[in-house]
Design an enzyme around this catalytic site. Sequence first.
Site, PDB file in Angstrom:
ATOM      1  N   ASP A  44       0.831  -1.203   0.000  1.00 45.76           N
ATOM      2  CA  ASP A  44       0.000   0.000   0.000  1.00 45.76           C
ATOM      3  C   ASP A  44       0.872   1.262   0.000  1.00 45.76           C
ATOM      4  O   ASP A  44       0.351   2.380  -0.017  1.00 45.76           O
ATOM      5  CB  ASP A  44      -1.048  -0.004   1.123  1.00 45.76           C
ATOM      6  CG  ASP A  44      -0.440  -0.073   2.503  1.00 45.76           C
ATOM      7  OD1 ASP A  44       0.798  -0.117   2.614  1.00 45.76           O
ATOM      8  OD2 ASP A  44      -1.208  -0.092   3.485  1.00 45.76           O
ATOM      9  N   SER A  45       2.189   1.072  -0.053  1.00 42.98           N
ATOM     10  CA  SER A  45       3.088   2.196  -0.359  1.00 42.98           C
ATOM     11  C   SER A  45       2.760   2.729  -1.754  1.00 42.98           C
ATOM     12  O   SER A  45       3.257   3.787  -2.157  1.00 42.98           O
ATOM     13  CB  SER A  45       4.555   1.745  -0.298  1.00 42.98           C
ATOM     14  OG  SER A  45       4.736   0.590  -1.094  1.00 42.98           O
ATOM     15  N   ASP A  82      -0.974  -6.449  -0.292  1.00 40.05           N
ATOM     16  CA  ASP A  82      -1.274  -5.765   0.969  1.00 40.05           C
ATOM     17  C   ASP A  82      -2.774  -5.533   1.093  1.00 40.05           C
ATOM     18  O   ASP A  82      -3.404  -5.093   0.124  1.00 40.05           O
ATOM     19  CB  ASP A  82      -0.615  -4.379   0.935  1.00 40.05           C
ATOM     20  CG  ASP A  82       0.400  -4.187   2.034  1.00 40.05           C
ATOM     21  OD1 ASP A  82       0.509  -5.049   2.918  1.00 40.05           O
ATOM     22  OD2 ASP A  82       1.106  -3.161   1.982  1.00 40.05           O
ATOM     23  N   LYS A 112      -0.897  -9.621   2.813  1.00 40.64           N
ATOM     24  CA  LYS A 112      -0.172  -9.116   3.989  1.00 40.64           C
ATOM     25  C   LYS A 112      -1.100  -8.209   4.790  1.00 40.64           C
ATOM     26  O   LYS A 112      -1.894  -7.464   4.224  1.00 40.64           O
ATOM     27  CB  LYS A 112       1.082  -8.344   3.564  1.00 40.64           C
ATOM     28  CG  LYS A 112       1.820  -7.695   4.741  1.00 40.64           C
ATOM     29  CD  LYS A 112       3.213  -7.241   4.387  1.00 40.64           C
ATOM     30  CE  LYS A 112       3.305  -5.870   3.755  1.00 40.64           C
ATOM     31  NZ  LYS A 112       2.741  -4.770   4.583  1.00 40.64           N
ATOM     32  N   GLU A 114      -1.035  -5.645   8.444  1.00 44.25           N
ATOM     33  CA  GLU A 114      -0.227  -5.012   9.490  1.00 44.25           C
ATOM     34  C   GLU A 114      -0.813  -5.302  10.864  1.00 44.25           C
ATOM     35  O   GLU A 114      -2.032  -5.456  11.010  1.00 44.25           O
ATOM     36  CB  GLU A 114      -0.198  -3.496   9.285  1.00 44.25           C
ATOM     37  CG  GLU A 114       0.523  -3.073   8.029  1.00 44.25           C
ATOM     38  CD  GLU A 114       0.608  -1.556   7.889  1.00 44.25           C
ATOM     39  OE1 GLU A 114       0.214  -0.819   8.822  1.00 44.25           O
ATOM     40  OE2 GLU A 114       1.071  -1.113   6.833  1.00 44.25           O
ATOM     41  N   GLU A 181       9.510  -3.892  10.208  1.00 46.31           N
ATOM     42  CA  GLU A 181       9.806  -2.555   9.663  1.00 46.31           C
ATOM     43  C   GLU A 181      10.348  -1.611  10.730  1.00 46.31           C
ATOM     44  O   GLU A 181       9.740  -1.440  11.797  1.00 46.31           O
ATOM     45  CB  GLU A 181       8.536  -1.954   9.001  1.00 46.31           C
ATOM     46  CG  GLU A 181       8.833  -0.576   8.396  1.00 46.31           C
ATOM     47  CD  GLU A 181       7.806  -0.091   7.387  1.00 46.31           C
ATOM     48  OE1 GLU A 181       6.890  -0.850   7.029  1.00 46.31           O
ATOM     49  OE2 GLU A 181       7.930   1.073   6.954  1.00 46.31           O
TER      50      GLU A 181
HETATM   51  O1  KIV Z   1       3.435  -1.081   1.504  1.00 47.62           O
HETATM   52  C1  KIV Z   1       4.596  -1.492   1.429  1.00 47.62           C
HETATM   53  O2  KIV Z   1       5.302  -1.278   0.450  1.00 47.62           O
HETATM   54  C2  KIV Z   1       5.111  -2.261   2.559  1.00 47.62           C
HETATM   55  C3  KIV Z   1       6.581  -2.493   2.598  1.00 47.62           C
HETATM   56  C4  KIV Z   1       7.250  -1.244   2.946  1.00 47.62           C
HETATM   57  C5  KIV Z   1       6.932  -3.601   3.498  1.00 47.62           C
HETATM   58  O3  KIV Z   1       4.369  -2.638   3.412  1.00 47.62           O
END
Ligand code: KIV
Length: 257
Positions: A44-45, A82, A112, A114, A181
Amino acid sequence: MPVTIQQLIQWKQQGRSIVALTAWDYAIAQILDAAGVDLILVGDSMSVVLGYETTLPITLEEMLHHAKAVRRGVKRALMVVDLPFLTYQESPQQAIHSAGRALKETGAPAVKMEGGYPAMVETIARVVQAGIPVMGHVGLTPQSLHQLGLRQQGKTEEAQARILLEAIALEQAGAFSIVLEHIPADLALKITEKIRIPTIGIGAGSHCDGQVLVTSDILGLSEKQPPFAKVYTNLRETITKAVQDYAVQVRERKFPE
Ligand code: KIV
């Protein structure tokens, strides 16, 4: 041969470091995959390519749209999607629904999420029981930006003990890997030695079982990078120069020749 979850675990046992990067579109996914990246995260970056200030506004629809494009570019790497903010935190049912959509609609094999103990442990256990592989993510969790900030986590002994506990609990819940992280390197080492699933570090020192960075950071495309990112090339400069050269040639009627 496509990379499997089992293979990641074998690589941890063999001490072979796992190479992970993010991708948000077909072209970059294809390049990373062909270059031999082991794990491609549709993170989600992605907020940076959508022009959002944080990861919070991203919707599941946006994530799935980009993940489908990435899927079309990935042949070998293990792809992980994510789950965006508030598409899994409300309840295990909501998490199963969102994670299920990610698998069914994009073809990716894993998601993924968090967060750690206690909030996410039951949720991750339930999603795994539903047959969906989950990667955990502890330490700095950008979706909790307004509670944690974007600073390094695990600075006190108490905080370190909590993060270690979270990693152990996520392994017990059935996560196949955990992103660590922005935590101190010695804590990342302790976690990596303690759990049998691979740790993938970002700003967590060199002792993790693998490393992940945001691709636009290593390519010098991001407007700003976190302190732990390494910029391997400056595509912002390269693109600016190419665009300026093109503009000059068009204005001087030198292109097309
Ligand atoms: O969203 C993302 O790119 C991430 C990585 C920084 C691990 O969660």
